[in-house]
Scaffold this active site. Sequence first.
Site, PDB file in Angstrom:
ATOM      1  N   HIS A   1      25.888  46.348  47.230  1.00 23.27           N
ATOM      2  CA  HIS A   1      27.034  45.568  47.229  1.00 23.27           C
ATOM      3  C   HIS A   1      27.316  44.765  48.292  1.00 23.27           C
ATOM      4  CE1 HIS A   1      28.591  49.237  48.593  1.00 23.27           C
ATOM      5  NE2 HIS A   1      29.430  48.542  49.541  1.00 23.27           N
TER       6      HIS A   1
ATOM      7  N   CYS B   1      27.536  57.139  39.220  1.00 21.24           N
ATOM      8  CA  CYS B   1      27.736  55.872  40.267  1.00 21.24           C
ATOM      9  C   CYS B   1      29.019  55.070  39.812  1.00 21.24           C
ATOM     10  CB  CYS B   1      26.733  54.880  40.094  1.00 21.24           C
ATOM     11  SG  CYS B   1      26.789  53.564  41.053  1.00 21.24           S
TER      12      CYS B   1
ATOM     13  N   HIS C   1      25.660  51.943  45.520  1.00 20.90           N
ATOM     14  CA  HIS C   1      25.338  51.108  44.581  1.00 20.90           C
ATOM     15  C   HIS C   1      25.302  49.435  45.466  1.00 20.90           C
ATOM     16  CE1 HIS C   1      25.633  49.175  40.197  1.00 20.90           C
ATOM     17  NE2 HIS C   1      25.657  47.794  41.020  1.00 20.90           N
TER      18      HIS C   1
HETATM   19  P1  5GP Z   1      30.487  50.654  51.432  1.00 18.71           P
HETATM   20  O1  5GP Z   1      30.954  51.264  52.720  1.00 18.71           O
HETATM   21  O2  5GP Z   1      29.914  51.402  50.573  1.00 18.71           O
HETATM   22  O3  5GP Z   1      29.710  49.205  51.807  1.00 18.71           O
HETATM   23  O4  5GP Z   1      31.748  50.038  51.105  1.00 18.71           O
HETATM   24  C1  5GP Z   1      32.441  50.738  49.901  1.00 18.71           C
HETATM   25  C2  5GP Z   1      33.590  50.055  49.682  1.00 18.71           C
HETATM   26  O5  5GP Z   1      33.970  50.296  48.390  1.00 18.71           O
HETATM   27  C3  5GP Z   1      34.745  50.548  50.689  1.00 18.71           C
HETATM   28  O6  5GP Z   1      35.241  49.240  51.319  1.00 18.71           O
HETATM   29  C4  5GP Z   1      35.786  51.067  49.728  1.00 18.71           C
HETATM   30  O7  5GP Z   1      37.152  50.634  50.184  1.00 18.71           O
HETATM   31  C5  5GP Z   1      35.418  50.348  48.505  1.00 18.71           C
HETATM   32  N1  5GP Z   1      35.963  51.129  47.150  1.00 18.71           N
HETATM   33  C6  5GP Z   1      35.638  52.638  47.116  1.00 18.71           C
HETATM   34  N2  5GP Z   1      35.976  53.239  45.951  1.00 18.71           N
HETATM   35  C7  5GP Z   1      36.733  51.949  45.413  1.00 18.71           C
HETATM   36  C8  5GP Z   1      37.121  51.899  44.061  1.00 18.71           C
HETATM   37  O8  5GP Z   1      37.043  52.659  43.035  1.00 18.71           O
HETATM   38  N3  5GP Z   1      37.472  50.668  43.698  1.00 18.71           N
HETATM   39  C9  5GP Z   1      37.272  49.500  44.635  1.00 18.71           C
HETATM   40  N4  5GP Z   1      37.771  48.295  43.879  1.00 18.71           N
HETATM   41  N5  5GP Z   1      36.559  49.676  45.633  1.00 18.71           N
HETATM   42  C10 5GP Z   1      36.381  51.045  45.927  1.00 18.71           C
HETATM   43 ZN    ZN Z   2      25.398  52.180  40.236  1.00 18.08          ZN
END
Ligand code: 5GP
Ligand code: ZN
Length: 113
Positions: A100, A4, A98
């Site tokens: 968020h 993860c 995960h």
């Molecule tokens: P989800 O679509 O899962 O809600 O959003 C995941 C978010 O995590 C995306 O906006 C993406 O830009 C961000 N993200 C992906 N990988 C990383 C990382 O390694 N570090 C950070 N700070 N953000 C990340």
């Molecule tokens: Zn996790």
Amino acid sequence: MGDCLFCKIVAGQLPSEKVFEDDDFLALKDIHPKAPTHVLVVPKKHIPSLADVSAEDEVMLGRLMHRVALVARDLGVADKGYKVVLNVREHGGQIVPHIHVHILGGERIKGLV
Ligand code: 5GP
Ligand code: ZN
């Protein structure tokens, strides 16, 4: 922890731009910001998505939303306002499995609702 991404960031195994951390939550700048302010608030407990929570997570989820409000205040976006996004699984556009919460602000944020 497995593979993860956010568990690795929480564990300090991958770098991140932290804006808040305590025993239970981490807030970090999104690596691909979609707005002038784009921060993710991440519970340290690994829960894959909102669809995976159980009754024992109720208190943490309440504290998560309170933390979102406090972090947004600290980021200076609370007065003008911001959008909170929580993507859930495939149809919700969730990429990182995960749980968020996104805080998006600094300009008028477009959304579906
Ligand atoms: P989800 O679509 O899962 O809600 O959003 C995941 C978010 O995590 C995306 O906006 C993406 O830009 C961000 N993200 C992906 N990988 C990383 C990382 O390694 N570090 C950070 N700070 N953000 C990340
Ligand atoms: Zn996790």
